[in-house]
Motif scaffolding. Structure first.
Motif, PDB file in Angstrom:
ATOM      1  N   UNK A 205      46.877  12.305  82.349  1.00  0.00           N
ATOM      2  CA  UNK A 205      48.033  12.998  81.763  1.00  0.00           C
ATOM      3  C   UNK A 205      48.077  12.918  80.244  1.00  0.00           C
ATOM      4  N   UNK A 206      47.699  11.793  79.676  1.00  0.00           N
ATOM      5  CA  UNK A 206      47.679  11.660  78.212  1.00  0.00           C
ATOM      6  C   UNK A 206      46.633  12.589  77.613  1.00  0.00           C
ATOM      7  N   UNK A 207      45.453  12.625  78.215  1.00  0.00           N
ATOM      8  CA  UNK A 207      44.374  13.471  77.698  1.00  0.00           C
ATOM      9  C   UNK A 207      44.773  14.940  77.753  1.00  0.00           C
ATOM     10  N   UNK A 208      45.331  15.394  78.878  1.00  0.00           N
ATOM     11  CA  UNK A 208      45.703  16.802  79.016  1.00  0.00           C
ATOM     12  C   UNK A 208      46.921  17.165  78.174  1.00  0.00           C
ATOM     13  N   UNK A 209      47.727  16.189  77.805  1.00  0.00           N
ATOM     14  CA  UNK A 209      48.893  16.449  76.951  1.00  0.00           C
ATOM     15  C   UNK A 209      48.489  16.577  75.491  1.00  0.00           C
ATOM     16  N   UNK A 210      47.593  15.705  75.044  1.00  0.00           N
ATOM     17  CA  UNK A 210      47.240  15.661  73.622  1.00  0.00           C
ATOM     18  C   UNK A 210      46.059  16.558  73.261  1.00  0.00           C
ATOM     19  N   UNK A 211      45.279  16.981  74.248  1.00  0.00           N
ATOM     20  CA  UNK A 211      44.095  17.789  73.994  1.00  0.00           C
ATOM     21  C   UNK A 211      44.083  19.001  74.918  1.00  0.00           C
ATOM     22  N   UNK A 212      43.429  20.053  74.470  1.00  0.00           N
ATOM     23  CA  UNK A 212      43.272  21.249  75.306  1.00  0.00           C
ATOM     24  C   UNK A 212      42.064  21.047  76.216  1.00  0.00           C
ATOM     25  N   UNK A 213      42.308  20.934  77.519  1.00  0.00           N
ATOM     26  CA  UNK A 213      41.248  20.711  78.505  1.00  0.00           C
ATOM     27  C   UNK A 213      40.997  22.021  79.241  1.00  0.00           C
ATOM     28  N   UNK A 214      39.751  22.463  79.235  1.00  0.00           N
ATOM     29  CA  UNK A 214      39.408  23.743  79.853  1.00  0.00           C
ATOM     30  C   UNK A 214      39.101  23.632  81.337  1.00  0.00           C
ATOM     31  N   UNK A 215      38.569  22.487  81.777  1.00  0.00           N
ATOM     32  CA  UNK A 215      38.208  22.345  83.183  1.00  0.00           C
ATOM     33  C   UNK A 215      38.087  20.875  83.546  1.00  0.00           C
ATOM     34  N   UNK A 238      40.456  23.130  88.473  1.00  0.00           N
ATOM     35  CA  UNK A 238      39.778  21.948  89.016  1.00  0.00           C
ATOM     36  C   UNK A 238      38.613  22.408  89.873  1.00  0.00           C
ATOM     37  N   UNK A 239      37.421  21.851  89.623  1.00  0.00           N
ATOM     38  CA  UNK A 239      36.222  22.206  90.368  1.00  0.00           C
ATOM     39  C   UNK A 239      35.757  21.003  91.179  1.00  0.00           C
ATOM     40  N   UNK A 242      29.761  18.870  94.969  1.00  0.00           N
ATOM     41  CA  UNK A 242      28.745  18.023  95.578  1.00  0.00           C
ATOM     42  C   UNK A 242      27.417  18.446  94.951  1.00  0.00           C
ATOM     43  N   UNK A 243      26.331  17.836  95.395  1.00  0.00           N
ATOM     44  CA  UNK A 243      25.037  18.179  94.811  1.00  0.00           C
ATOM     45  C   UNK A 243      24.613  19.607  95.144  1.00  0.00           C
ATOM     46  N   UNK A 244      25.299  20.256  96.082  1.00  0.00           N
ATOM     47  CA  UNK A 244      24.976  21.637  96.439  1.00  0.00           C
ATOM     48  C   UNK A 244      25.699  22.657  95.560  1.00  0.00           C
ATOM     49  N   UNK A 245      26.607  22.201  94.702  1.00  0.00           N
ATOM     50  CA  UNK A 245      27.402  23.097  93.863  1.00  0.00           C
ATOM     51  C   UNK A 245      26.769  23.194  92.482  1.00  0.00           C
ATOM     52  N   UNK A 246      26.712  24.404  91.946  1.00  0.00           N
ATOM     53  CA  UNK A 246      26.173  24.610  90.606  1.00  0.00           C
ATOM     54  C   UNK A 246      27.176  24.109  89.574  1.00  0.00           C
ATOM     55  N   UNK A 247      26.704  23.265  88.666  1.00  0.00           N
ATOM     56  CA  UNK A 247      27.582  22.677  87.654  1.00  0.00           C
ATOM     57  C   UNK A 247      27.834  23.661  86.517  1.00  0.00           C
ATOM     58  N   UNK A 248      28.986  23.517  85.827  1.00  0.00           N
ATOM     59  CA  UNK A 248      29.268  24.388  84.686  1.00  0.00           C
ATOM     60  C   UNK A 248      28.505  24.000  83.429  1.00  0.00           C
ATOM     61  N   UNK A 249      27.726  22.922  83.483  1.00  0.00           N
ATOM     62  CA  UNK A 249      27.005  22.408  82.320  1.00  0.00           C
ATOM     63  C   UNK A 249      25.553  22.188  82.697  1.00  0.00           C
ATOM     64  N   UNK A 250      24.649  22.894  82.044  1.00  0.00           N
ATOM     65  CA  UNK A 250      23.233  22.793  82.380  1.00  0.00           C
ATOM     66  C   UNK A 250      22.624  21.471  81.910  1.00  0.00           C
TER      67      UNK A 250
END
Length: 397
Positions: A205-215, A238-239, A242-250
């Motif tokens: 909650x502190x992180x999402x309040x003080x910073x803009x979190x995209x995902x 929220x994503x 598991x290891x079968x899911x493609x990550x948003x970060x290469x």
């Protein structure tokens, strides 16, 4: 003139503050300051004056706080002591000379500093001194992508009434948020949460309040837990993975979990990535049984820097796992004098047997691996004192 010292200490400024200062200084000098003096002198027989002055100050304070929500906030970042002195002196000269050329020089200095802070040539992997918990910053060069693995969090235990108190700040604000803002960063592209323990997600909650979190990325199954849903704002996607899911970060590879679970230690997200010439393995609170499964699926897995599972507990970091991964550094993120005795001596003995250098936030504070091209520099920072290490080149590239 005060802009330089302000950016050195609080790292950001609102453009409205210049207008507000210009308007409010005469108000305080001509009205509020005399009113405060009168209120002090007459508090014995005319207490209503003091009450009126107090109410007026509260109203002004609320108005100023409301103005901070208006557009115009500049997330500048921290400027060093030397540059603070230089820009302050240049501003004094510009005020004295009253020539556009001098104001142009001042503007060029601030513009150059802004570009240097916001477009750094180096990246970093930083283990934040968050106490008994995990919080790891990954920042790529030019701030192309900024990510956080876990947020840390304070475990709550019953306390006697005399020991209870109200605190307006927490370790995430003092350490993580403060450090990010000193870098001119006000947004996070991804927050990875390894599992549901409070010492890993408590400060969300502190992180999402003080910073803009995209995902926010979580191990599959965690998105259903009430204690997680209560901490993440509805506006943030929220994503579950598991290891079968493609990550948003290469740049990061997900090694676990293989299937949805209950976001417990054995379901921890395990991430691997290379930044600069070092390879990093982040294991959350993965126990030895999970480590064995990782080695079975990835027999050639190696890393230069290993974030030890479960804060250096004897239940993680088996000798077999250490021998296979061959890390040069073992990072232990644990609170000072914690009630669990982390790191356990058995773990430290296993590190010594494999010639792994242990680096604990207890002993060294913030641990930062800053990289630029194929060069990596290790620094640690405790109580404001920064120590530079000679970083050896990685052999497992």
């Amino acid at each position: 003139m005060s802009l330089g010292p302000l950016l050195h200490s609080v790292y950001e400024v609102n453009l409205l503050s210049f207008i507000i200062n210009y308007l409010m200084i005469p108000v305080f000098e001509r009205f509020m300051l005399p009113a405060i003096v009168v209120a002090v002198l007459t508090q014995g027989w005319l207490p209503w004056i003091g009450q009126w002055v107090n109410s007026s100050l509260k109203l002004i304070d609320q108005g100023l706080l409301a103005l901070t929500t208006f557009p115009g906030e500049i997330h500048f970042g921290k400027i060093g002591v030397l540059m603070t002195i230089i820009v302050t002196l240049l501003t004094l000269v510009a005020l004295e000379k009253r020539q556009f050329a001098w104001w142009g020089i001042v503007l060029m200095c601030y513009s150059g500093l802004y570009v240097m802070i916001h477009c750094p040539l180096s990246g970093e992997v930083t283990f934040v001194d968050i106490g008994q918990g995990d919080s790891i910053l990954i920042r790529e060069p030019f701030n192309r992508r900024v990510m956080l693995i876990d947020t840390g969090g304070q475990l709550r235990f019953p306390q006697p009434r005399w020991a209870q108190g109200t605190f307006t700040t927490d370790a995430a604000q003092q350490a993580t948020v403060n450090y990010l803002k000193s870098l001119g960063i006000h947004r996070l592209d991804v927050v990875w949460l390894t599992h549901s323990d409070v010492d890993h997600i408590g400060y969300l909650p502190r992180i999402t309040h003080d910073l803009a979190v995209r995902q926010v990325v979580v191990p599959a199954g965690m998105e259903k837990l009430t204690k997680f849903r209560q901490r993440v704002p509805a506006r943030i996607p929220v994503l579950p993975v598991t290891t079968q899911v493609k990550l948003p970060v290469a740049e990061l590879k997900l090694l676990a979990p293989v299937q949805p679970g209950h976001a417990k230690n054995e379901d921890s997200l395990v991430l691997w990535g290379q930044f600069g010439n070092y390879r990093y393995l982040f294991t959350g609170d993965l126990p030895m049984s999970g480590e064995r499964q990782i080695l079975q699926r990835y027999p050639g897995l190696q890393a230069t820097v290993l974030k030890l599972g479960h804060h250096g507990s004897r239940t993680s970091s088996s000798e077999e796992f250490l021998a296979a991964v061959q890390p040069k550094f073992g990072i232990i993120s644990a609170g000072r004098h914690n009630r669990y005795g982390h790191p356990h001596q058995a773990t430290l003995d296993r590190l010594a047997a494999q010639q792994v250098k242990p680096l604990s936030t207890q002993q060294y504070g913030m641990i930062r691996f800053r990289y630029r091209g194929r060069q990596t520099q290790l620094t640690t920072k405790l109580h404001g004192d920064e120590t530079f290490w000679i970083s050896q080149p990685s052999n497992n590239n």
